[in-house]
Design a protein around this motif. Structure first.
Motif, PDB file in Angstrom:
ATOM      1  N   ARG A  12      -7.762 -16.526  -0.677  1.00 13.53           N
ATOM      2  CA  ARG A  12      -7.102 -15.359  -1.249  1.00 13.53           C
ATOM      3  C   ARG A  12      -7.652 -14.072  -0.654  1.00 13.53           C
ATOM      4  N   ILE A  13      -6.843 -13.026  -0.731  1.00  8.89           N
ATOM      5  CA  ILE A  13      -7.314 -11.671  -0.470  1.00  8.89           C
ATOM      6  C   ILE A  13      -6.933 -10.822  -1.673  1.00  8.89           C
ATOM      7  N   VAL A  14      -7.712  -9.771  -1.928  1.00  7.25           N
ATOM      8  CA  VAL A  14      -7.467  -8.911  -3.075  1.00  7.25           C
ATOM      9  C   VAL A  14      -7.399  -7.460  -2.614  1.00  7.25           C
ATOM     10  N   LEU A  15      -6.470  -6.703  -3.167  1.00  4.52           N
ATOM     11  CA  LEU A  15      -6.326  -5.292  -2.828  1.00  4.52           C
ATOM     12  C   LEU A  15      -7.429  -4.491  -3.503  1.00  4.52           C
ATOM     13  N   VAL A  16      -8.235  -3.808  -2.694  1.00  2.00           N
ATOM     14  CA  VAL A  16      -9.375  -3.066  -3.209  1.00  2.00           C
ATOM     15  C   VAL A  16      -8.983  -1.632  -3.553  1.00  2.00           C
ATOM     16  N   CYS A  17      -8.292  -0.962  -2.645  1.00  2.00           N
ATOM     17  CA  CYS A  17      -7.902   0.420  -2.880  1.00  2.00           C
ATOM     18  C   CYS A  17      -6.779   0.793  -1.927  1.00  2.00           C
ATOM     19  N   SER A  18      -6.149   1.941  -2.166  1.00  2.00           N
ATOM     20  CA  SER A  18      -5.083   2.414  -1.296  1.00  2.00           C
ATOM     21  C   SER A  18      -5.084   3.932  -1.253  1.00  2.00           C
ATOM     22  N   GLU A  19      -4.554   4.478  -0.158  1.00  2.00           N
ATOM     23  CA  GLU A  19      -4.399   5.918   0.016  1.00  2.00           C
ATOM     24  C   GLU A  19      -2.977   6.186   0.489  1.00  2.00           C
ATOM     25  N   SER A  20      -2.314   7.142  -0.145  1.00  2.00           N
ATOM     26  CA  SER A  20      -0.924   7.440   0.186  1.00  2.00           C
ATOM     27  C   SER A  20      -0.802   8.759   0.915  1.00  2.00           C
ATOM     28  N   SER A  21       0.273   8.892   1.670  1.00  2.00           N
ATOM     29  CA  SER A  21       0.565  10.165   2.325  1.00  2.00           C
ATOM     30  C   SER A  21       0.828  11.227   1.269  1.00  2.00           C
ATOM     31  N   PRO A  22       0.238  12.419   1.417  1.00  2.00           N
ATOM     32  CA  PRO A  22       0.428  13.455   0.396  1.00  2.00           C
ATOM     33  C   PRO A  22       1.811  14.089   0.414  1.00  2.00           C
ATOM     34  N   THR A  23       2.568  13.886   1.492  1.00  2.00           N
ATOM     35  CA  THR A  23       3.858  14.570   1.616  1.00  2.00           C
ATOM     36  C   THR A  23       5.040  13.620   1.704  1.00  2.00           C
ATOM     37  N   ASP A  24       4.849  12.450   2.283  1.00  2.00           N
ATOM     38  CA  ASP A  24       5.965  11.543   2.510  1.00  2.00           C
ATOM     39  C   ASP A  24       6.155  10.575   1.345  1.00  2.00           C
ATOM     40  N   LEU A  25       7.345   9.953   1.317  1.00  2.00           N
ATOM     41  CA  LEU A  25       7.609   8.896   0.353  1.00  2.00           C
ATOM     42  C   LEU A  25       6.599   7.771   0.553  1.00  2.00           C
ATOM     43  N   HIS A  26       5.983   7.307  -0.532  1.00  2.00           N
ATOM     44  CA  HIS A  26       4.977   6.262  -0.374  1.00  2.00           C
ATOM     45  C   HIS A  26       5.297   5.072  -1.277  1.00  2.00           C
ATOM     46  N   ILE A  27       4.703   3.952  -0.938  1.00  2.00           N
ATOM     47  CA  ILE A  27       4.907   2.703  -1.665  1.00  2.00           C
ATOM     48  C   ILE A  27       3.679   2.428  -2.510  1.00  2.00           C
ATOM     49  N   MET A  43       0.874   0.540  -4.506  1.00  2.00           N
ATOM     50  CA  MET A  43       0.212  -0.765  -4.387  1.00  2.00           C
ATOM     51  C   MET A  43      -0.924  -0.812  -5.404  1.00  2.00           C
ATOM     52  N   PRO A  44      -0.797  -1.558  -6.496  1.00  2.00           N
ATOM     53  CA  PRO A  44      -1.839  -1.592  -7.523  1.00  2.00           C
ATOM     54  C   PRO A  44      -3.079  -2.343  -7.072  1.00  2.00           C
ATOM     55  N   ALA A  45      -4.252  -1.761  -7.269  1.00  2.00           N
ATOM     56  CA  ALA A  45      -5.510  -2.439  -6.960  1.00  2.00           C
ATOM     57  C   ALA A  45      -5.640  -3.691  -7.816  1.00  2.00           C
ATOM     58  N   GLY A  46      -6.244  -4.724  -7.231  1.00  2.00           N
ATOM     59  CA  GLY A  46      -6.409  -5.982  -7.932  1.00  2.00           C
ATOM     60  C   GLY A  46      -5.352  -7.013  -7.597  1.00  2.00           C
ATOM     61  N   GLN A  47      -4.283  -6.584  -6.906  1.00  2.00           N
ATOM     62  CA  GLN A  47      -3.259  -7.539  -6.498  1.00  2.00           C
ATOM     63  C   GLN A  47      -3.854  -8.577  -5.560  1.00  2.00           C
ATOM     64  N   ARG A  48      -3.489  -9.834  -5.755  1.00  2.00           N
ATOM     65  CA  ARG A  48      -4.027 -10.922  -4.938  1.00  2.00           C
ATOM     66  C   ARG A  48      -2.902 -11.622  -4.200  1.00  2.00           C
ATOM     67  N   LEU A  49      -3.222 -12.053  -2.975  1.00  2.00           N
ATOM     68  CA  LEU A  49      -2.255 -12.751  -2.141  1.00  2.00           C
ATOM     69  C   LEU A  49      -2.902 -13.970  -1.503  1.00  2.00           C
ATOM     70  N   PRO A  50      -2.100 -14.983  -1.166  1.00  3.60           N
ATOM     71  CA  PRO A  50      -2.633 -16.076  -0.346  1.00  3.60           C
ATOM     72  C   PRO A  50      -3.166 -15.530   0.972  1.00  3.60           C
ATOM     73  N   ILE A  51      -4.217 -16.126   1.486  1.00  5.24           N
ATOM     74  CA  ILE A  51      -4.911 -15.568   2.646  1.00  5.24           C
ATOM     75  C   ILE A  51      -4.039 -15.544   3.904  1.00  5.24           C
ATOM     76  N   LEU A  52      -3.016 -16.395   3.982  1.00  4.57           N
ATOM     77  CA  LEU A  52      -2.157 -16.428   5.164  1.00  4.57           C
ATOM     78  C   LEU A  52      -0.892 -15.585   5.010  1.00  4.57           C
ATOM     79  N   MET A  53      -0.750 -14.876   3.893  1.00  4.12           N
ATOM     80  CA  MET A  53       0.468 -14.128   3.628  1.00  4.12           C
ATOM     81  C   MET A  53       0.415 -12.738   4.253  1.00  4.12           C
ATOM     82  N   GLY A  54       1.585 -12.226   4.640  1.00  9.53           N
ATOM     83  CA  GLY A  54       1.707 -10.854   5.097  1.00  9.53           C
ATOM     84  C   GLY A  54       1.086 -10.603   6.455  1.00  9.53           C
ATOM     85  N   ALA A  55       0.968  -9.309   6.794  1.00  9.81           N
ATOM     86  CA  ALA A  55       0.367  -8.940   8.077  1.00  9.81           C
ATOM     87  C   ALA A  55      -1.091  -9.363   8.138  1.00  9.81           C
ATOM     88  N   SER A  56      -1.813  -9.183   7.046  1.00  8.21           N
ATOM     89  CA  SER A  56      -3.216  -9.609   7.020  1.00  8.21           C
ATOM     90  C   SER A  56      -3.336 -11.109   7.247  1.00  8.21           C
TER      91      SER A  56
END
Length: 280
Positions: A143-158, A160-173
């Motif tokens: 597994r991997i877990v989301l530790v923190c995130s930083e968003s653009s102060p001006t642009d539309l951002h997505i 991402m809640p800290a603590g989210q967990r994903l399978p280790i082979l999922m996504g770009a990571s």
């Protein structure tokens, strides 16, 4: 306090109640079939009680205050003494929070301070490219877990809640970890089959992206993990070359030309290398 001091005490009969109890309502963000392991929960209660009171306490008083079976409380305290997170005074027969617990807290604070140092670097990239930058940490072997995130102060951002967990082979990571894991093709196929993508993806296509990530030092997920989202990730490795963190950017899919994606990928790779000196 020497471990032999605690073990010299008389062993009493352990509590016969079940070791675990179902508690799905206690894990709002966890699996619905989560369980609470009673001795672990009791140990945490004891540690919390000793740190809050700040004074040495006898085992019987701790058990009565926390409504824990006395023999169970005694055995947990003896284990905590052996692990150096609780101290035992053999003369007064009292227990108090130990130096080992302070060391654990110190390590946690240190990690938090490191994340504070990483945040400005992540924020700068988010502002420069108009993306959300996320930091993921490897959690065990799968597994991997989301530790923190930083968003653009001006642009539309997505968000991402800290603590989210994903399978280790999922996504770009996941492409980055797949490039490092010593799996046979059969093992990789088996792990890949367990993943659930929002866009259909073949194992062969996944392998090509893993190989591409291995060559260029960053990976991309073009809407396979999340609908309408593109992610670009780079590793943050320790001195042995093991991936401990990944830094990733997320953006709206299809709003950048290929050359812009490549430029962002190189920037994320460079950020990952800079974070190695900050986080590790």
């Amino acid at each position: 306090m020497r471990k032999s001091t605690a073990t010299a005490q008389k062993t009493e009969v352990a509590e016969t109640a079940p070791a675990t109890v179902p508690a799905p309502e206690l894990r709002k963000n966890g699996p619905t079939n989560a369980v609470i392991v009673k001795p672990v929960a009791s140990a945490i209660q004891i540690l919390r009680y000793l740190t809050q009171t700040g004074t040495p306490e006898r085992a019987t008083d701790i058990a009565r205050h926390l409504k824990i079976n006395p023999s169970t409380c005694f055995n947990i305290l003896r284990t905590l003494v052996a692990e150096d997170v609780v101290d035992f005074d053999p003369l007064a027969k009292t227990y108090s929070a130990g130096i080992g617990l302070a060391r654990l807290v110190e390590q946690l604070v240190t990690q938090g301070q490191k994340l504070q140092l990483a945040a400005p670097l992540m924020h700068d990239l988010a502002a420069e490219f108009g993306v959300t930058v996320t930091l993921w940490r490897r959690l065990g072997t799968d597994r991997i877990v989301l530790v923190c995130s930083e968003s653009s102060p001006t642009d539309l951002h997505i968000g991402m809640p800290a603590g989210q967990r994903l399978p280790i082979l999922m996504g770009a990571s996941g492409r980055l970890f797949a490039a490092k894991l010593d799996f046979t093709e059969e093992q990789m196929r088996a792990e890949f089959a367990r993943l659930r993508w929002v866009r259909p993806m073949s194992f062969e296509a996944y392998q090509r992206e893993v190989n591409r990530a291995r060559r260029r030092g960053w990976a991309s997920d073009d809407g396979y993990f999340a609908t309408g989202v593109r992610a670009i990730a780079a590793p943050v490795c320790d001195r042995a070359g093991n991936i401990v963190f990944t830094v990733s950017t997320v953006m709206i899919r299809g709003d950048r030309a290929d050359e812009q994606v490549d430029a962002l990928g190189e920037a994320v790779r460079e950020l990952g290398q800079r974070l190695e000196s900050v986080l590790l």
